[in-house]
Design an enzyme around this catalytic site. Sequence first.
Site, PDB file in Angstrom:
ATOM      1  N   GLU A  60       0.808  -1.220   0.000  1.00 18.33           N
ATOM      2  CA  GLU A  60       0.000   0.000   0.000  1.00 18.33           C
ATOM      3  C   GLU A  60       0.842   1.273   0.000  1.00 18.33           C
ATOM      4  O   GLU A  60       0.453   2.276  -0.595  1.00 18.33           O
ATOM      5  CB  GLU A  60      -0.970   0.009   1.183  1.00 18.33           C
ATOM      6  CG  GLU A  60      -2.242  -0.816   0.958  1.00 18.33           C
ATOM      7  CD  GLU A  60      -2.053  -2.309   1.135  1.00 18.33           C
ATOM      8  OE1 GLU A  60      -0.934  -2.718   1.514  1.00 18.33           O
ATOM      9  OE2 GLU A  60      -2.996  -3.081   0.905  1.00 18.33           O
ATOM     10  N   HIS A 129     -11.541  -4.691   9.087  1.00 14.66           N
ATOM     11  CA  HIS A 129     -12.035  -4.535   7.716  1.00 14.66           C
ATOM     12  C   HIS A 129     -13.369  -3.793   7.680  1.00 14.66           C
ATOM     13  O   HIS A 129     -14.156  -4.021   6.762  1.00 14.66           O
ATOM     14  CB  HIS A 129     -12.246  -5.905   7.060  1.00 14.66           C
ATOM     15  CG  HIS A 129     -10.992  -6.574   6.599  1.00 14.66           C
ATOM     16  ND1 HIS A 129     -10.053  -7.063   7.457  1.00 14.66           N
ATOM     17  CD2 HIS A 129     -10.515  -6.844   5.356  1.00 14.66           C
ATOM     18  CE1 HIS A 129      -9.065  -7.617   6.760  1.00 14.66           C
ATOM     19  NE2 HIS A 129      -9.329  -7.498   5.490  1.00 14.66           N
TER      20      HIS A 129
HETATM   21  C1  LIG Z   1      -2.410  -4.509   4.103  1.00 17.31           C
HETATM   22  C2  LIG Z   1      -3.391  -5.379   3.415  1.00 17.31           C
HETATM   23  N1  LIG Z   1      -3.548  -5.254   2.093  1.00 17.31           N
HETATM   24  C3  LIG Z   1      -4.433  -6.020   1.434  1.00 17.31           C
HETATM   25  C4  LIG Z   1      -5.203  -6.938   2.104  1.00 17.31           C
HETATM   26  C5  LIG Z   1      -6.256  -7.758   1.362  1.00 17.31           C
HETATM   27  N2  LIG Z   1      -5.799  -9.143   1.269  1.00 17.31           N
HETATM   28  C6  LIG Z   1      -6.223 -10.063   2.133  1.00 17.31           C
HETATM   29  S1  LIG Z   1      -5.536 -11.550   1.854  1.00 17.31           S
HETATM   30  C7  LIG Z   1      -4.642 -10.955   0.584  1.00 17.31           C
HETATM   31  C8  LIG Z   1      -3.717 -11.860  -0.151  1.00 17.31           C
HETATM   32  C9  LIG Z   1      -2.602 -12.338   0.695  1.00 17.31           C
HETATM   33  O1  LIG Z   1      -1.843 -13.260  -0.011  1.00 17.31           O
HETATM   34  P1  LIG Z   1      -0.827 -14.215   0.716  1.00 17.31           P
HETATM   35  O2  LIG Z   1       0.061 -13.433   1.599  1.00 17.31           O
HETATM   36  O3  LIG Z   1      -0.165 -15.017  -0.335  1.00 17.31           O
HETATM   37  O4  LIG Z   1      -1.711 -15.137   1.656  1.00 17.31           O
HETATM   38  P2  LIG Z   1      -2.823 -16.219   1.268  1.00 17.31           P
HETATM   39  O5  LIG Z   1      -4.127 -15.493   1.260  1.00 17.31           O
HETATM   40  O6  LIG Z   1      -2.459 -16.794  -0.046  1.00 17.31           O
HETATM   41  O7  LIG Z   1      -2.781 -17.209   2.369  1.00 17.31           O
HETATM   42  C10 LIG Z   1      -4.901  -9.613   0.372  1.00 17.31           C
HETATM   43  C11 LIG Z   1      -4.309  -8.812  -0.697  1.00 17.31           C
HETATM   44  C12 LIG Z   1      -5.033  -7.009   3.487  1.00 17.31           C
HETATM   45  N3  LIG Z   1      -5.769  -7.837   4.240  1.00 17.31           N
HETATM   46  N4  LIG Z   1      -4.124  -6.247   4.112  1.00 17.31           N
END
Ligand SMILES: Cc1ncc(C[n+]2csc(CCOP(=O)(O)OP(=O)(O)O)c2C)c(N)n1
Lengths: 324, 324, 323, 323
Positions: A60, A129
Site C-alpha cells: 500500500e 475490515h
Molecule cells: C495490508 C493489506 N492489504 C491487502 C489486504 C487484502 N488481502 C487479504 S488476503 C490478501 C492476499 C494475501 O496473499 P498471501 O500473503 O499469499 O496469503 P494467502 O491469502 O495466499 O494465504 C490480500 C491482498 C489485506 N488484508 N491487508
Amino acid sequence: MTVMNYRKAIAEGIGRALRSDQRVVFLGEDVGAAGGAFKSTVGLYEEFGPDRVWDTPISEQAIVGAAMGAAMTGLRPIAEIMFTDFLGVCWDMVANQVAKARYMSGGQLEVPLVIRAHGGAGLGFGAQHSQTWENLLMSIPGIKVAAPSTPRDVIGLLAAAVADPDPVILLEHKALFDAKEDVPDEPFLEPLGSASIRRTGDDLTLVALSAMVPVAVQAAATLEAEHGISAEVIDLRSVTPTDTATLLQSVERTSRLMTVEENPRPCGWGAEIASIVAEEGFTFLDAPIQRVTSANVPVPFAANLEHATIPNADTVVKAVLSYS
Amino acid sequence: MTVMNYRKAIAEGIGRALRSDQRVVFLGEDVGAAGGAFKSTVGLYEEFGPDRVWDTPISEQAIVGAAMGAAMTGLRPIAEIMFTDFLGVCWDMVANQVAKARYMSGGQLEVPLVIRAHGGAGLGFGAQHSQTWENLLMSIPGIKVAAPSTPRDVIGLLAAAVADPDPVILLEHKALFDAKEDVPDEPFLEPLGSASIRRTGDDLTLVALSAMVPVAVQAAATLEAEHGISAEVIDLRSVTPTDTATLLQSVERTSRLMTVEENPRPCGWGAEIASIVAEEGFTFLDAPIQRVTSANVPVPFAANLEHATIPNADTVVKAVLSYS
Amino acid sequence: MNAAVSTDELTDWLRMMTLIRGFEERVKNLFSQGLVRGTTHLATGQEAVAVGASAALQPDDWVLGTYRGHHHALARGMSPASAFAEILGRSTGVCRGKGGSMHLTDVSHGVMGSYAIVGAHLPIAVGCAWSSKIQDLGRVAVCFFGDGTTTIGAFHEAVNLAAVWKLPAIFVCENNRYSEYTPIDQVSPVAHAAADRAAGYGIPGVVIDGNDVAAIRDAVDVAADRARRGAGPTIVEAETYRHGGHSRADPATYRPEQEVEHWLQRDPVAAVRRQLEATAEPGRAEQVETEASDQLDRALEEALAAPEPDLSTLTDDVYARAL
Amino acid sequence: MNAAVSTDELTDWLRMMTLIRGFEERVKNLFSQGLVRGTTHLATGQEAVAVGASAALQPDDWVLGTYRGHHHALARGMSPASAFAEILGRSTGVCRGKGGSMHLTDVSHGVMGSYAIVGAHLPIAVGCAWSSKIQDLGRVAVCFFGDGTTTIGAFHEAVNLAAVWKLPAIFVCENNRYSEYTPIDQVSPVAHAAADRAAGYGIPGVVIDGNDVAAIRDAVDVAADRARRGAGPTIVEAETYRHGGHSRADPATYRPEQEVEHWLQRDPVAAVRRQLEATAEPGRAEQVETEASDQLDRALEEALAAPEPDLSTLTDDVYARAL
Ligand SMILES: Cc1ncc(C[n+]2csc(CCOP(=O)(O)OP(=O)(O)O)c2C)c(N)n1
Ligand SMILES: Cc1ncc(C[n+]2csc(CCOP(=O)(O)OP(=O)(O)O)c2C)c(N)n1
Ligand SMILES: [Mg+2]
Ligand SMILES: [Mg+2]
C-alpha cells in the site's frame, strides 16, 4: 439514463475517467485481471489493458507513492486501497506526503490523484475490515475527502475528484453496493464541497454521510409517518470541503440538528459539524445538537453486536424522540 | 523535591519505571547509547544496559510490533517514536493492532505497553516533524492518550501509563523541554483521565493540552491584569479517558468555554470537547463555545508563518475579548 | 575510468563541489548564529555522490532526496540564493519559506522534493519512474537515501515494485555508515545494507567508492542506461562519510577518531582538486574556488536581504485554490 | 526423513489433518447456508504446514497467523467447538464472538492471534520472540504468512529486526502461489518470494515441500533449535496450494486447470492417509476419520446451540475496565 447499482457505478465512474482523459491510470491490488476484490472494477482491464489498469503487489505504501509520483509528473492516477482500514499501512504516505507536498514545496508540486477505498461496517468483516475513517482524513489539511451515498454520486464525485488539482480521497461503502439509481449517460460531475438535501423537512435537520444517509432517510420517513415529525436530511457528501452554508440554512429553519455518523464518537466528523453549527448558528438552535454515532468499540464480528454498534433507523428515531 | 526540566523528566520517568518494575523494557531509535535524538533519554543505557534499553533500526512498524508482542507475553515495554509525525508509518500497528487486540480476542490478549513520541510545532522543524495528533489518536477506541504539560506530569502520567493494563500513548511536546518544576523524589502517579485545574477563575473556562496549557495560563494572566476577566484554565492532560466531570463543573460556574488546541481545526479534540459540553452542559452556556486552534495548514517552516499557525497568548486574549 | 575525465569536467565538478561545500559551511555558520531555525543536516563529505550522479543525468531526469539534500538540489542547478533564502525562511526561498532546509524542492531543475520521513520518497520516486514509463518520456528517477533507510518498510515496497514493473528508477544509497548516531552494522545484518538486498529483487546492486565522482557517474550512467532500455532499476551503494555530525550541533563523538581521520583523508573535494591541479593550468582550481565563494557570498547577501514571507501567504498552497 | 515417522505420529497427523479438513468443509457449508457472515478463508490443501510445524513445537511456544488461520489454531489444540462458535458469532466463541473467522485467538494454546492486515503480525511475532529472549523463556515464536505478504513493508522490518537481534522467531511462509487472485510471480521478482530474501538478512532460508508433514516438521525443528540456541531466526518457505478460492465464493477460475489438477494429486491429507495405511493395521485410518468426523459433528452441534453474545458484552474488552 441507466439504472445502475453502486458497485457497478464504481467501475462505470473509473471507466468514464479512463475514457475521457488519457492521463488517467488506475492501480491497486487485484483491480485489473480479477476485476477487484469486490468485483467493483470488472471490465476495466479488458477495456483499457495493462497500460492503463495496473495490478500491484500487496504494497500500500508503494501504491500511494506510485500514484503520488505519477501525479507529480503529469498523470492523474486513481489508486485503490482495498479496505479503508488499510489506509493505516500507508497513513504516512497519505497524511504526511500526499497531503503536504504542495504546501511544503511552496506550490511547486501538484498531486492531482484520487485514492479510493471501500469502507464501513455491517457485513461481518470484523474489526480490521470495517472502519470508516472520514474523520481522521478530515483532520489532515491538504486533502479533500468525500464519501458517496448513491450510484450517481459515486460517478459524479469521482469525476470531480479526477478533475480536481488536489488529492482527493473517496470512501465508498460496502453496505451500499446493491443500492440502485438512475444515472445520466452523458458526462456529469458532482462538485466536491456541496451537500445534497435528500429530503426536506421543517422540524429538525439530520446530517449524514455515506451509508448513514439511507438510514437517516428511513428514520425521517418513520418520524413523519408515525410521529408527525418532519425531518430534513442532508447528505454531506464531502467532509473536506464542508458545505457549511447548506447546513446553516437548514438549521436556521429547523432550529435543531442531529448528526448521524458511522464511526466511534470521539473526534468524529459529527463533532466538527456540531461545533461549527454551535459556533456559527448558536442563535438558530432551540436545543443542544445531538450526535448519533457508532459505539466506541472496534467493530465486533457477531451479527447482533455489530448491528448494535452502528446506528440504524430505529436508533435515530429513538434519539429524535428523546431529544430534549 | 527536585527541580527538573521537562526534558530531564522524561529520562527520570523512564528510569523510575525501569527501576521499579523488571518487566519494563525501553526501545526506540537512538534512545540508548546516544541518549535520544533530543537527549531526553540520557543516562538510561548507562544505568540499565542493553538488556533493558534497546536501540532499534529505523523500523517504526517493527518497534511498535515488538513492543506489542512483548506486552502480550508478560513485559511492559515503553516504545519511543522519535517524532509524533512518524506515527504515520506505524499507524496500522497503533490503530489496527495495538488498539484492537484485546477486543478482537474477546479479552484474551492484553497489550500493556506505552508508546511515547515527541510532537508539536514552534521550533522550525517543518511540516513533517511538527504535528500533534492527539485528536487522531483520540478517535481510536482501545488506546488511552495523554499529553503532559509539565515535568511533574511527564513523570506522573508515565508512571500511570506503565501501570495501566491498556496501551497508552504519551505525547510529549518539544516546545516544553525547558519548562522547569519541582518533582517529588518518592514514587507518585498522576491518574489518566483526570484533568488539572491550572488556574481558577469565574468568567470563562479555557481548556488546553500540552504546550497550549502555558499559553492559556499566560492568556489568563493578561485577561485578569489588563481586562479584569477571570479565566479558569483546565489542563485536560489526557484526551482518552476524558475528564468530562471537571469540565462540566467548571462550565457550570463560568458559563463560557473556549478550547485552545494545537492542531488544525477540523475534528480536533476541541471539537469533541465542545460537542460534549454543548450536549451535556447546554443549559450552562451563555454563549457559543469558541475554539482557538492552529491554522488549517501543514506546519510551515518560516518563523513568522509558523508562529502565525499556532495559537499564542495573544490570539487567545483576542479571541476572548471578541467572544460574542 | 578516471582516465576518461576531461579537464573541463573536472573543472565543473570542482566548481559544484566547492559550491556545495561552501554553501553548507555558510549554513552551519548561520545555524550557529541562530539565523536558521529547527535543524539542518549537512552533506559535507558526501558531495561526490550528488555531483557524480548529476553528471550522468539528463536535464529532464528527476531526483528525489531527503532532509540531507542540499547537495542534490545544488548539483542539479538550484540557485544558491533561493536555497539560502529557503533555509533562512524568507519569501524568496525556493519553497517560499514553507519548506526549510529539509524540504528543498525545485521542479524547474527536476528536484522533485526533499522528504523528511525516512523512506517515504522511495515509493514516490518509483511513481515518477512509473510515470516516465507510461508516458514514454525516457526519463529516469533517481532516489537518494541513506544506509539506515534500508531498514524501513517503504524501502522494500518501493524496490520490489520498481523491479516487478521494470521501472526506470535508480536507488542511490549514500552509505555514510550511520543513521543518526547508530552504526549501520548494528541495525543491518549484511555488509552492504542496500546493495546486498538487490539479489532479493532480482536486480543489480553495485557498491562503489562514494567519494570518487567518476565512479559514481559511471555507475549511475550504467544504471540510467539500463533504466532507459526498460530493463528496470538498479541499486547503487556509494560508500561515503559525513565529516560532521548527523544534524545541528551533533559533535559526533560516537565515531572512532581513526575512522573520522581515515575519511577526512579521503575528502572528495580535495580529491577532485588534486585531479584538476594535475591536468589544468596552474591557478585554475583557485580561480574556481574564488568564483564559487564569490557566488555564494552574493547569494547569501541576496537571501539575507529578502523579507520574511508575507503573512497573507500562510494559507496559500494548502490546496490549489483556498477552500 | 519420513522413515523416522512412527505409526503413532502418522495417526496423530491424520487425525488432526482430517479434523482441519472436516472443520473447514463444515465452515464452507455454513457459509453457503448464510450462517457465517462476512468472509472466510479456507486452508484446504495447506493443512500439512500447520500440522508439521506444530509437531516441531513445544506446548508453550507461540504461533501467530492470519485470516487464513483455522488450521494453525486447530493444530495447536484450539477446541473445534469454540472455533465453530467464534466463526458463527456465538457467545461461546473462543473470542466471545468478537473476532470471527479472521481473528481466531487462543492464548491458552499459544495461539497469539490471527491478524487480517497483511504483514502486521510479523512484527508482533518478532515482539513475542524478543520477549522470550529478554525473559529467557526458551520459547520460539512462529509466524505463518502467505507468499504475497513478502511484498509489504512490515515483512522487511520484522525479518530485519529479528535478524539483527538474533531473536527466536521462525517465519513460515505458506507459498500457495497466489495472493488473492494474483500469481506470486507477477508481483515478486524472485523464484522464492520468502526464502530468496533470507540472504538479504544474513539468515537461513529454506524451501520445502509444504504438503509433506515430516519435511515441515523437520525444517521447523531445525529452525527452532537454531532459535533456542540464540542463533536467530529462519525463513521456512513451504510450497503448497489452496484447493479452493481465496475466500468465500471465489471459484478461482484464474488458475490453470492443470495446475489445480497437479496439486490435487498431491493432497497432503491423502498422502498422510496413504502413509498410515502402509504401516498401521487395516481400518486405523477409517477409525481416525470417523472419530474426527464425530468430534466435529458434536462440536458444531454445540456451537450451533450456543446463544449469540449478550448485548451487554458489546463494550467489554475495549479496555481492561470500562472508561
Ligand atoms: C495490508 C493489506 N492489504 C491487502 C489486504 C487484502 N488481502 C487479504 S488476503 C490478501 C492476499 C494475501 O496473499 P498471501 O500473503 O499469499 O496469503 P494467502 O491469502 O495466499 O494465504 C490480500 C491482498 C489485506 N488484508 N491487508
Ligand atoms: C520514519 C522516520 N523515522 C525516524 C526518523 C528520524 N531520522 C531522521 S534521519 C535518521 C537517520 C537516517 O539515516 P540514513 O538513512 O543512514 O541517512 P543519513 O542521515 O545518514 O543521510 C533518522 C532515524 C525519520 N525522519 N523518519
Ligand atoms: Mg547514514
Ligand atoms: Mg498466497
